[in-house]
Design a protein around this motif. Structure first.
Motif, mmCIF file in Angstrom:
data_model
loop_
_atom_site.group_PDB
_atom_site.id
_atom_site.type_symbol
_atom_site.label_atom_id
_atom_site.label_comp_id
_atom_site.label_asym_id
_atom_site.label_seq_id
_atom_site.Cartn_x
_atom_site.Cartn_y
_atom_site.Cartn_z
ATOM 1 N N GLU A 80 0.825 -1.101 -0.251
ATOM 2 C CA GLU A 80 -0.003 0.072 0.144
ATOM 3 C C GLU A 80 0.921 1.336 0.051
ATOM 4 O O GLU A 80 0.700 2.332 -0.701
ATOM 5 N N GLU A 81 1.827 1.312 0.826
ATOM 6 C CA GLU A 81 2.959 2.614 0.543
ATOM 7 C C GLU A 81 3.344 2.637 -0.783
ATOM 8 O O GLU A 81 3.458 3.608 -1.240
ATOM 9 N N GLN A 82 3.806 1.491 -1.423
ATOM 10 C CA GLN A 82 4.301 1.604 -2.736
ATOM 11 C C GLN A 82 3.216 1.986 -3.582
ATOM 12 O O GLN A 82 3.492 3.143 -4.613
ATOM 13 N N LEU A 83 2.041 1.605 -3.674
ATOM 14 C CA LEU A 83 0.858 1.894 -4.342
ATOM 15 C C LEU A 83 0.663 3.426 -4.185
ATOM 16 O O LEU A 83 0.263 4.059 -5.287
ATOM 17 N N GLN A 84 0.573 3.645 -3.240
ATOM 18 C CA GLN A 84 0.246 5.177 -2.607
ATOM 19 C C GLN A 84 1.307 6.223 -3.358
ATOM 20 O O GLN A 84 0.828 7.313 -4.079
ATOM 21 N N GLN A 85 2.658 5.965 -3.109
ATOM 22 C CA GLN A 85 3.725 6.443 -3.855
ATOM 23 C C GLN A 85 3.391 6.724 -5.336
ATOM 24 O O GLN A 85 3.550 7.644 -6.159
ATOM 25 N N MET A 86 2.972 5.578 -6.019
ATOM 26 C CA MET A 86 3.048 5.500 -7.452
ATOM 27 C C MET A 86 1.881 6.485 -7.868
ATOM 28 O O MET A 86 1.877 7.221 -8.965
ATOM 29 N N ILE A 87 0.646 6.397 -6.887
ATOM 30 C CA ILE A 87 -0.576 7.192 -7.400
ATOM 31 C C ILE A 87 -0.107 8.690 -7.249
ATOM 32 O O ILE A 87 -0.736 9.233 -8.145
ATOM 33 N N GLU A 88 0.508 8.907 -6.356
ATOM 34 C CA GLU A 88 0.808 10.558 -5.902
ATOM 35 C C GLU A 88 1.771 10.706 -7.226
ATOM 36 O O GLU A 88 1.514 11.898 -7.744
ATOM 37 N N GLU A 89 2.530 9.985 -7.635
ATOM 38 C CA GLU A 89 3.596 10.336 -8.863
ATOM 39 C C GLU A 89 2.621 10.518 -10.009
ATOM 40 O O GLU A 89 3.164 11.490 -10.693
ATOM 41 N N GLU A 90 1.803 9.708 -10.185
ATOM 42 C CA GLU A 90 0.844 9.928 -11.562
ATOM 43 C C GLU A 90 -0.036 10.996 -11.514
ATOM 44 O O GLU A 90 -0.590 11.408 -12.457
#
Length: 466
Positions: free
Chosen positions: A101-111
């Motif tokens: 979830e931390e990695q996914l959240q980071q990816m969402i924020e980047e996109e």
């Protein structure tokens, strides 16, 4: 040194490849099989590319073909994963959920948004999450299996000395600059009020859930401060009580299915919990985590108080050491003149051992104390910073002043000055030799197939070619 970082590096560079499987071209193919796991050409290519880039940034190269090196590393991970399943090795499922979830959240924020992330990877976010979960799970099993093999290996001083003496003079490790520093920390005086405000917020949420005005999962997504579960509505995978905070576990153990707990205080903050199901020793639940927060005035009061303490020290009305003993809220450093150690980090990672306590910090040791480093790098030895706001290891807000006590300049390692670091190197060397022997036996016992065109490479372990 490659073996010591191989699993994290494989994980980092495989992440993009696993997520990208939804758009891979037809040219991709299986190049090796280990146990029940296959390795794709794209996996090897991605890892080799990242391996070369990492070395380029570090300023060194390898004589080995990166494709062959990448393939061997991936085969090693697949073997560890398969052996872990055979041996029924246990992993921390909740930790995997948190990391995903931390990695996914980071990816969402980047996109910028979930739809943009889905468009980029040509798949729904739940597919991205599932692919990541599988990857993290495999890496976790592999790491756990390696720990089973070498986790109990120990080393004695005589072995450290033999290891050090075996290093050629021109290859003795160089220890970069190290920092020794002291601190005085203060939590806001209004902590009691902040905790009460947090309790009241959670009680209000609990009331809204019980009366049907809101759903637990929706409130968790909007307000929970647990990055590992907020995106999944606060839900954790089935977890034994032994893997949870003591206070949290005690509350959960007394709950019935679908019950909403009262507010529970743990070392991480305050929670309300809902028990979804219980099967044997595994508890399936969701929770909402909130930490005390403070107003600007309350935080300003902390820095003003610390600045006043700093003024007393600068005016020679007291010493930093006496001020730390009298005013600091940090129990692990105040009795030692404020000198900072890695005590809290060792405790937090359940690895506390008095002999592992360090007061000399390399630059990379500040990954959990970046604010400290930012303050220290502006100081000369003996100088003290102004007050600044920061967070502790679990995210609680506090104020701090730091003093740069000493900078130990870059130097070749020696047994007298750098014993703990040399002991760690010697231990890793011993573990690597023991692991290599174990790996030889497992390769012989496990099914391994490598496509003919990839067999001619220079494998470090010759037993891969059967």
């Amino acid at each position: 040194m490659l073996k010591k970082v191989i699993l994290p590096l494989i994980l980092a560079c495989s992440l993009a490849g696993v997520i990208a499987q939804g758009r891979q071209v037809m040219l991709d193919k299986v190049v090796a099989v280990v146990g029940n796991s296959s390795i794709l050409y794209s996996d090897v290519s991605d890892y080799a590319r990242h391996l070369v880039e990492q070395r380029r940034q570090a300023g060194y190269t390898s004589d080995r073909d990166p494709m062959n090196e990448a393939l061997e590393a991936l085969m090693t991970q697949k073997l560890l994963y398969n052996q872990a399943l055979i041996d029924s090795v246990q992993i921390n499922a909740s930790d995997i959920v948190t990391r995903v979830e931390e990695q996914l959240q980071q990816m969402i924020e980047e996109e910028g948004s979930i739809p943009k992330l889905e468009a980029k990877h040509h798949m729904a976010v739940f597919n991205i999450r599932e692919n990541m979960r599988q990857l993290y799970e495999e890496q976790a099993y592999a790491s756990a299996m390696r720990s089973e093999v070498v986790g109990k290996v120990t080393i004695i001083p005589g072995e450290v000395e033999l290891f050090f003496n075996s290093i050629p003079q021109d290859s003795i490790p160089v220890v970069p600059d190290q920092y020794v520093y002291a601190q005085i920390t203060r939590f806001p005086k209004s902590m009691k009020e902040a905790k009460q405000r947090t309790r009241e917020r959670l009680l209000d949420m609990r009331e809204r859930i019980i009366t049907g005005k809101a759903k637990f999962a929706n409130l968790a997504r909007m307000y929970s401060q647990d990055p590992g579960t907020m995106m999944s509505g606060g839900e954790m995978p089935p977890t034994p009580l032994s893997g949870l905070d003591e206070s949290f576990a005690a509350a959960l153990s007394d709950m019935k299915k679908d019950q909403i707990s009262e507010v529970v205080e743990s070392q991480y903050g305050f929670h309300i919990i809902q028990l979804i199901d219980k099967r044997g020793e595994l508890y399936h639940f969701r929770h909402i985590l909130l930490r005390p927060s403070y107003t600007s005035d309350e935080l300003r009061e902390v820095t003003n108080e610390l600045d006043s303490i700093a003024l007393l020290i600068r005016n020679d009305s007291t010493t930093f050491e006496k001020a730390a003993l009298e005013f600091s809220d940090d129990a692990s450093s105040k009795m030692n003149g404020g000198i900072v150690s890695n005590h809290d980090l060792l405790e937090r990672s359940f690895a506390f051992d008095a002999k592992l306590t360090q007061t000399k910090f390399l630059r990379e040791d500040f990954q959990y104390a970046q604010d400290d480093y930012n303050a220290l790098r502006r100081l000369k030895v003996g100088e003290m910073s102004d007050a600044f706001l920061t967070q502790d290891l679990i995210g609680n807000q506090l104020g701090k002043i730091v003093k740069l006590v000493e900078i130990i300049p870059t130097h070749p390692a020696s047994l007298n000055e750098d014993y703990l670091r040399l002991e760690q190197l010697a231990l890793e060397d011993k573990k690597e030799k023991i692991f290599d022997k174990w790996l030889d036996k497992r390769i012989e016992a496990m099914y391994v197939y490598i496509e003919p065109e990839f067999r001619s490479g220079e494998f470090e372990n010759k037993k891969w070619i059967k």
